[in-house]
Design an enzyme around this catalytic site. Structure first.
Site, PDB file in Angstrom:
ATOM      1  N   SER A 142       0.832  -1.193   0.000  1.00 50.09           N
ATOM      2  CA  SER A 142       0.000   0.000   0.000  1.00 50.09           C
ATOM      3  C   SER A 142       0.876   1.257   0.000  1.00 50.09           C
ATOM      4  O   SER A 142       1.642   1.487  -0.924  1.00 50.09           O
ATOM      5  CB  SER A 142      -0.970  -0.049   1.182  1.00 50.09           C
ATOM      6  OG  SER A 142      -1.963   0.940   1.062  1.00 50.09           O
ATOM      7  N   ASP A 146     -10.192  -5.530  -3.568  1.00 50.90           N
ATOM      8  CA  ASP A 146      -9.651  -4.465  -2.723  1.00 50.90           C
ATOM      9  C   ASP A 146     -10.465  -3.193  -2.931  1.00 50.90           C
ATOM     10  O   ASP A 146     -10.489  -2.628  -4.031  1.00 50.90           O
ATOM     11  CB  ASP A 146      -8.183  -4.244  -3.115  1.00 50.90           C
ATOM     12  CG  ASP A 146      -7.457  -3.223  -2.259  1.00 50.90           C
ATOM     13  OD1 ASP A 146      -8.105  -2.320  -1.716  1.00 50.90           O
ATOM     14  OD2 ASP A 146      -6.222  -3.342  -2.158  1.00 50.90           O
ATOM     15  N   HIS A 191      -7.452  -5.834   0.677  1.00 49.65           N
ATOM     16  CA  HIS A 191      -6.259  -5.028   0.932  1.00 49.65           C
ATOM     17  C   HIS A 191      -5.519  -5.464   2.197  1.00 49.65           C
ATOM     18  O   HIS A 191      -4.517  -4.864   2.547  1.00 49.65           O
ATOM     19  CB  HIS A 191      -6.682  -3.554   1.067  1.00 49.65           C
ATOM     20  CG  HIS A 191      -5.571  -2.561   0.918  1.00 49.65           C
ATOM     21  ND1 HIS A 191      -4.992  -2.276  -0.301  1.00 49.65           N
ATOM     22  CD2 HIS A 191      -4.938  -1.773   1.834  1.00 49.65           C
ATOM     23  CE1 HIS A 191      -4.066  -1.349  -0.137  1.00 49.65           C
ATOM     24  NE2 HIS A 191      -3.999  -1.040   1.139  1.00 49.65           N
TER      25      HIS A 191
END
Length: 296
Positions: A156, A234, A270
């Site tokens: 991320s 996600d 995620h």
């Protein structure tokens, strides 16, 4: 023997290796900060290569080391992992804790130029210079870890960090990979918020210097394949926070054309369930370039 800059808070035996949970005071950040270091069992007999894993928004070094299971595969292949923190700690700057995606645990791996962040939020310098130098010269780790063989990975915000640090420092790192990276932050809400706060709204040239999609066209250096995994389930990918396709598109016509391996996976989100599912692939990707060995 020189004394250590680190306070060792815990040593955990795991998969035959040792996970060191550390704290130190950083001159670069002018603050306290944590880091974890995993040393695989092979380090008892030889210096081992190193992966620096950069974590995402809200994370500490504990998230990846306790949930990502990268060290399980690192132990198998003889790879050390450094897990840095995501921002300085203990500063209590005005507004530092007001939102989860800016300030505390959201350093974005940049050197801030705006106050009150400029004096402390220098995570770029900390990751590229201070932390590895401390680890590689430390009496506990210096004889075990090979500072000439280092790769990057991250998740991320940390995927953004891994990609930009690699592209901004040609040849410094042997390879890079990323889980669900913020690939084009100047066009993503997270990146716009962070860069406005750390660099100022009008300093768009500086914004571009910390955006992998902008950097890849001017990159000149070794071109190991870049591995990127993203889950189609996600929510942040669906909300256009990650934009990995922009990076692939920007690589066309450059030395990286055809070498950005973007893999999209149905159903995955995620979280660290996603990271742990593909941890083996990312460790093997690093090992291929760090050791020059095929993986089994």
């Amino acid at each position: 023997m020189s004394s250590s800059a680190f306070t060792i808070n815990a040593v955990v035996t795991t998969f035959g290796g040792k996970l060191y949970k550390l704290t130190h005071t950083s001159p670069t950040l002018k603050a306290s900060i944590d880091a974890n270091v995993f040393v695989p069992p092979q380090a008892a007999n030889e210096k081992v290569p190193v992966l620096i894993y950069l974590s995402g928004l809200t994370c500490t070094p504990q998230n990846a080391s306790e949930k990502g299971f990268l060290h399980a595969w690192a132990a198998h292949y003889g790879l050390a992992i450094i897990f840095p923190d995501t921002s300085p700690r203990g500063l209590e700057l005005p507004g530092e804790h007001d939102s989860w995606d800016f300030g505390s645990a959201a350093g974005f791996y940049v050197n801030a130029t705006q106050e009150p962040w400029a004096g402390h939020y220098k995570m770029y310098d900390y990751i590229t210079e201070e932390l590895p130098e401390l680890v590689f010269t430390d009496p506990e780790f210096g004889s075990k870890l090979d500072g000439s063989r280092v790769s990057l990975s991250g998740h991320s915000m940390g995927g953004h960090g891994a990609l930009t640090l690699f592209l901004k420092n040609p040849g410094k790192y042997k390879s890079v990979s990323a889980f669900a990276p913020i690939s084009n932050p100047i066009n993503a809400p997270w990146g716009v918020k962070a860069f406005t706060g750390y660099f100022g709204e009008d300093n768009k040239d500086l914004w571009k210097q910390h955006d992998a999609t902008e950097l890849i066209g001017n990159y000149s250096g070794p071109t190991p394949d870049i591995l990127i995994d993203v889950g189609k389930g996600d929510g942040f990918y669906q909300q256009k926070q990650l934009l990995p396709e922009n990076l692939v598109e920007a690589s066309k016509g450059t030395s990286y054309e055809g070498k950005v391996n973007l893999r999209l996976h149905d159903g995955y989100d995620h979280s660290y369930y996603f990271v742990s599912s593909f941890a083996k692939d990312h460790i093997e990707h690093a090992v291929k370039y760090l050791s020059g060995k095929s993986v089994l």
